[in-house]
Structures are given as C-alpha cells and as structure tokens.
Enzyme design. Sequence first.
Site: not given
Ligand code: PLP
Length: 385
Positions: A51, A202
Amino acid sequence: MTKKYLSIDTKLIHAGEPEPRILGAVSMPIFQSAMFEYGGEKSYDDLKYIRLNNTPNHAALHAKLAALENAEAALVTASGMAAISTALLAVLSQGDHLLAQDCLYGGTHDLITKDLPGLGISFDFIDGNAPGSWEKKLKPSTKAIYVETMTNPLIQVADLRAVVEFAKAHHLVSMIDNTFASPINFRPAEWGFDLSLHSCTKYLNGHSDIVAGAVIGKADLLEKTVHKLNHLGGSLDPHACFLLHRGMKTLAVRVRYQNESTLKIARFLESHPAVLKVNYPGLTSHPAHERARSLFEGFSGMLSFEVKGGVEAAERFMKKTTLPVIAPSLGGIETLLTRPATTSHAGLAPEERQRLGISDALIRMSVGIESPEDIIEDFEQALRG
Ligand code: PLP
C-alpha cells in the site's frame, strides 16, 4: 546511477530496469509480498509494504514512467481515477477553487461536480479554446487548472500552451490528463505542465487486461501525492504492476501504428457519402489541426464520427461491423466502437450533451492494431446500409 537513454523507444525497454538484473532475470520478476523485512527504515512511508507504493515492482515503474515523459518523478495507482482523485486531493484542500475544462472524461467530471464540493473544494468550468475568458473565472482561492490533452469524445485540442502560461502567471498547479495522447504523442513536462495523469488501463498497458493509473511530474507534487495515496489506499498490486510493465514495452510500436491506421480510417470515413462528420485532429478539416500538428508527435488512435440517419443508422452500422468489438474503454490492441451517449457520457443530462456538441448518434472509435485495410473493408460493407 540510473543510465540515461535518449529515445523514448529505448527508455520503454531499459529505463527503470533493476541494475544489476535480479538473479539475471531478463524481465522484471513479480514481488508478490505484502510486506518486507524491517530494514531500519526511519519513517512510516519508507516501510516496504504494497500500500505504500514502494515495492521493487512499483519502483521500476516509477523510474520508467518518469523517464518516458522527461519528468522528475512518477507514481502508479490502482486505476486512472485513483491517479486523478489522489492528485487533485494532494493539490486542493478545503476552501480551494479549481478551474477545469468543460468537456472532461465523465468520471473526472462527476468527481469534480459531485464529490469535491462536499469536501469544500469549489470549481468553475472553462472553455479550453478561449484563454481570454479564463481570467474572469479566477478567484483568490484558485489553486489549479485541469485539462485533457484531447477531449473525449469529440477529440478537441485545447490551447495547451495558453494553459501553461496562465498557470505560471497566476501561480496555479497545471494538471493534464494525457491518457489519449500517451507519452509517445505528447509529454506534458516538456511543455511546462506540473502534473500529467494517465489511465494506464488504456494505451500504457495496451492489452485491455488490467485497470491502472499514473501521476507523473514535479518531484515536490509527487511527494505530496504519494503521501495522499498512502492514506487513501489506491495502490497498484504487484501482479498488475508486472502486467503494466510488460505492456508498456511495446507502447511506441503500438501507438505509432495506431496513429497511422487512424489517419487512414479517418480519411476513408471523411470521404464516404454515408458519413456526416468525422472528428480527428489529424484531418485538415479539424478546427484544431494546426495546433495539434504543432503540439503532438502523432494524432492518436482515437476518433469519433456520425453516420447520416441519426441514432438508428448508427446502431445499424455498429451491428453490421464484424471486426470491432462494441465496448467502452480504449487504447488496447483491438478496435472498439461505442456510442458515448450510452456509455462514457450516459451520466450527463441530454441537454448537457447537446450543449457540449455530443450528438446521441456519435460513434467513438478506438483503433487497435489490426490491419487498417481490413477495418476499412469491414466499414465499407457496414455503411452500405
Ligand atoms: N481519463 C480518461 C481520459 C479516461 O478515458 C478514463 C477512463 O475511461 C479515465 C481517465 C479513468 O481511468 P480508469 O478507468 O483507469 O480509472
């Protein structure tokens, strides 16, 4: 001493790797141990514990991510939202005010509008394309300005140079969600941003098999963010660290291929008579094409478009395609299609979507690493109606 590498391609493979290699292992081993033997650490934050974000798997990723964006420091988190919420709470406290771009990822939008006010943190939205309108939203309590490199789902590009200048002139922390661009296409620290945030779910991981996040930027702000994360608890598990580490190594080859494929697909769509509109900053028709050209090394693998005939035609088209997966999220190796009105932007009221220019018929596409010619052929048959 950590070696310095010039190109991002080489950093992806070698930066942050343990020296010497652990028992000679060519790939970073997984340290799946919640705690480590006490070694005389003087402070709580230095005790080795998952953590506290300081196991060997965390340390290797932190060094690699900081190197990729030419930044001072980095921190991995349990999700993109953990990165965004923890960084915002490290920068802002009760009584502070935030300026945020008006067309943000839905989760960030909800955090700012629904959760921050309960903690005594107020906000105002700004139009990223109208720097002249920002000053009148400024308050003595304004502490930070928050934007996205490319906005979802219209793939708009704010005046990012003006954001940095404005932040410096008014002593604000500049924060940017760099998820859509990835460090291949844009490196915020090189343009003067204080903090860059990522959903590593992503492009950075790229294989649609984990949820993870990162905060990258100035060392003093990262220090505050890691303390906040230690308390809030959104740390990344070592096994997920390993998968992210493995996925990241191919980031450059994936993203450059995706940049090229997406431009081909965007050009095809723009020239098709059944298509009403295509949003992609790589197209000369995009209102911020010149700005995007001057800021980015590639225009990303994200585009959105509308087919003629509204929601019904959009649904018909999506059902007729055979290659893309109909699913939310983005940045993976497989091509995805989604209608933001039913997924990422379903939380916004229809009037709010309309105000932002997000038609219910809009289709968002995350281009994978399949052959763009195969995707175009599939789209051609799906657009035949
Ligand atoms: N930022 C963007 C531009 C996103 O498209 C997303 C999720 O789709 C996030 C942040 C949040 O990411 P996570 O789903 O990994 O928490």
